[in-house]
Design an enzyme around this catalytic site. Structure first.
Site, PDB file in Angstrom:
ATOM      1  CG  HIS A 100       0.801  10.343  -4.705  1.00 20.67           C
ATOM      2  ND1 HIS A 100      -0.486  10.394  -4.218  1.00 20.67           N
ATOM      3  CD2 HIS A 100       0.889   9.150  -5.368  1.00 20.67           C
ATOM      4  CE1 HIS A 100      -1.130   9.279  -4.550  1.00 20.67           C
ATOM      5  NE2 HIS A 100      -0.318   8.512  -5.251  1.00 20.67           N
ATOM      6  CD  GLU A 101       3.490   9.120  -8.311  1.00 17.00           C
ATOM      7  OE1 GLU A 101       2.407   9.708  -8.448  1.00 17.00           O
ATOM      8  OE2 GLU A 101       3.547   7.881  -8.144  1.00 17.00           O
ATOM      9  CB  CYS A 125      -3.747   6.187  -4.898  1.00 17.76           C
ATOM     10  SG  CYS A 125      -2.277   5.189  -5.233  1.00 17.76           S
ATOM     11  CG  HIS A 156       3.075   4.864  -4.621  1.00 18.47           C
ATOM     12  ND1 HIS A 156       2.139   4.041  -4.052  1.00 18.47           N
ATOM     13  CD2 HIS A 156       2.385   5.788  -5.320  1.00 18.47           C
ATOM     14  CE1 HIS A 156       0.920   4.456  -4.393  1.00 18.47           C
ATOM     15  NE2 HIS A 156       1.039   5.510  -5.161  1.00 18.47           N
TER      16      HIS A 156
END
Ligand SMILES: OCN(O)CCCc1ccccc1
Ligand code: NI
EC number: 3.5.1.88
Length: 184
Positions: free
Chosen positions: A154-155, A111, A158
Site C-alpha cells: 500500500h505504501e 487510506c 503511494h
C-alpha cells in the site's frame, strides 16, 4: 508534528505522481522527514493521543501523502496483542520478488488520503521480498507476508501514484480471484 491538515487528499496531483528517489548520505531534511512520519504513526496508534490531536490511526504513511514527492515511507504494523510486527522508515523501497499467490484483507483497505469508504477486495501479493535502505543508509532485504506485506505494498503504491482502490475490480468488487487468499 504532522496533523491531519498536513495530509493531502484525493485530487491533489502529488498523490498521482511518481516520487523521486532520495540520495545517501541522507540530508538532515530527509532524516527529519522519516522521523516525523514515524512519529505520526506512533501518536495515531495511541488512542488518547490520537483523540487529543484528532488523528486517524495509520499503520503506514508515505511522503507523498504530506505533499513530499520522495520515495520514503514509514511503516508501523502492530500485532493484535500490541507487539510490533514490523516497524521502520523505508528509504527507496523496492519489491524484488512477488509470490504467485495473491492476498486481500477481508475488510478491504482505507487510506488517510481518501476521505470515503471504497468497498471491495484490494488484490495484492501475499509474499514479497522487499529491499530498502534505512536512515543510516544500510541496505535491507527482507521477506514479508500477509498483513505486513499488504501494508508495505500500500505504501510503495503511494510512491508510484497508485491508490488502493485502483486494485478493486470495478465490475465485481468482491469477486475472489483464483489463487487469492483472504486475510482476516
Ligand atoms: O498510506 C497509508 N495510509 O493511507 C494509511 C492506511 C494504510 C493501510 C490501510 C489498510 C491496508 C494497508 C495499509
Ligand atoms: Ni494510504
Amino acid at each position: 508534528m504532522i496533523l491531519m491538515k498536513d495530509i493531502i487528499r484525493e485530487g491533489n496531483p502529488t498523490l498521482r505522481a511518481t516520487a523521486k528517489k532520495v540520495s545517501f548520505p541522507l540530508s538532515q531534511e530527509d532524516r527529519d522527514l522519516g522521523k516525523k512520519m514515524m512519529k505520526y504513526l506512533e501518536v495515531s496508534q495511541d488512542e488518547k493521543l490520537a483523540e487529543k490531536y484528532h488523528l486517524r490511526a495509520g499503520v503506514g504513511l508515505a511522503a507523498p501523502q504530506i505533499d513530499v514527492s520522495k520515495r520514503v515511507a514509514a511503516v508501523l504494523v502492530p500485532d493484535n496483542d500490541g507487539s510490533i510486527v514490523f516497524k521502520d522508515v523505508l528509504y527507496n523501497p523496492r519489491i524484488l520478488r512477488e509470490s504467485v499467490k495473491r492476498a486481500a484483507l477481508n475488510e478491504g483497505e482505507g487510506c488517510l488520503s481518501v476521505d470515503r469508504n471504497v468497498a471491495g477486495l484490494v488484490i495484492r501479493t501475499d509474499r514479497i521480498t522487499l529491499e530498502y535502505y534505512d536512515v543510516n543508509g544500510e541496505r535491507h532485504e527482507i521477506k514479508l507476508e500477509n498483513y505486513p506485506a499488504i501494508v508495505v505494498q500500500h505504501e510503495i503504491d503511494h510512491l508510484n501514484g497508485t491508490l488502493f482502490y485502483d486494485h478493486i475490480d470495478k465490475e465485481s468488487p468482491f469477486k475472489l480471484p483464483e489463487n487469492t487468499i483472504i486475510i482476516e
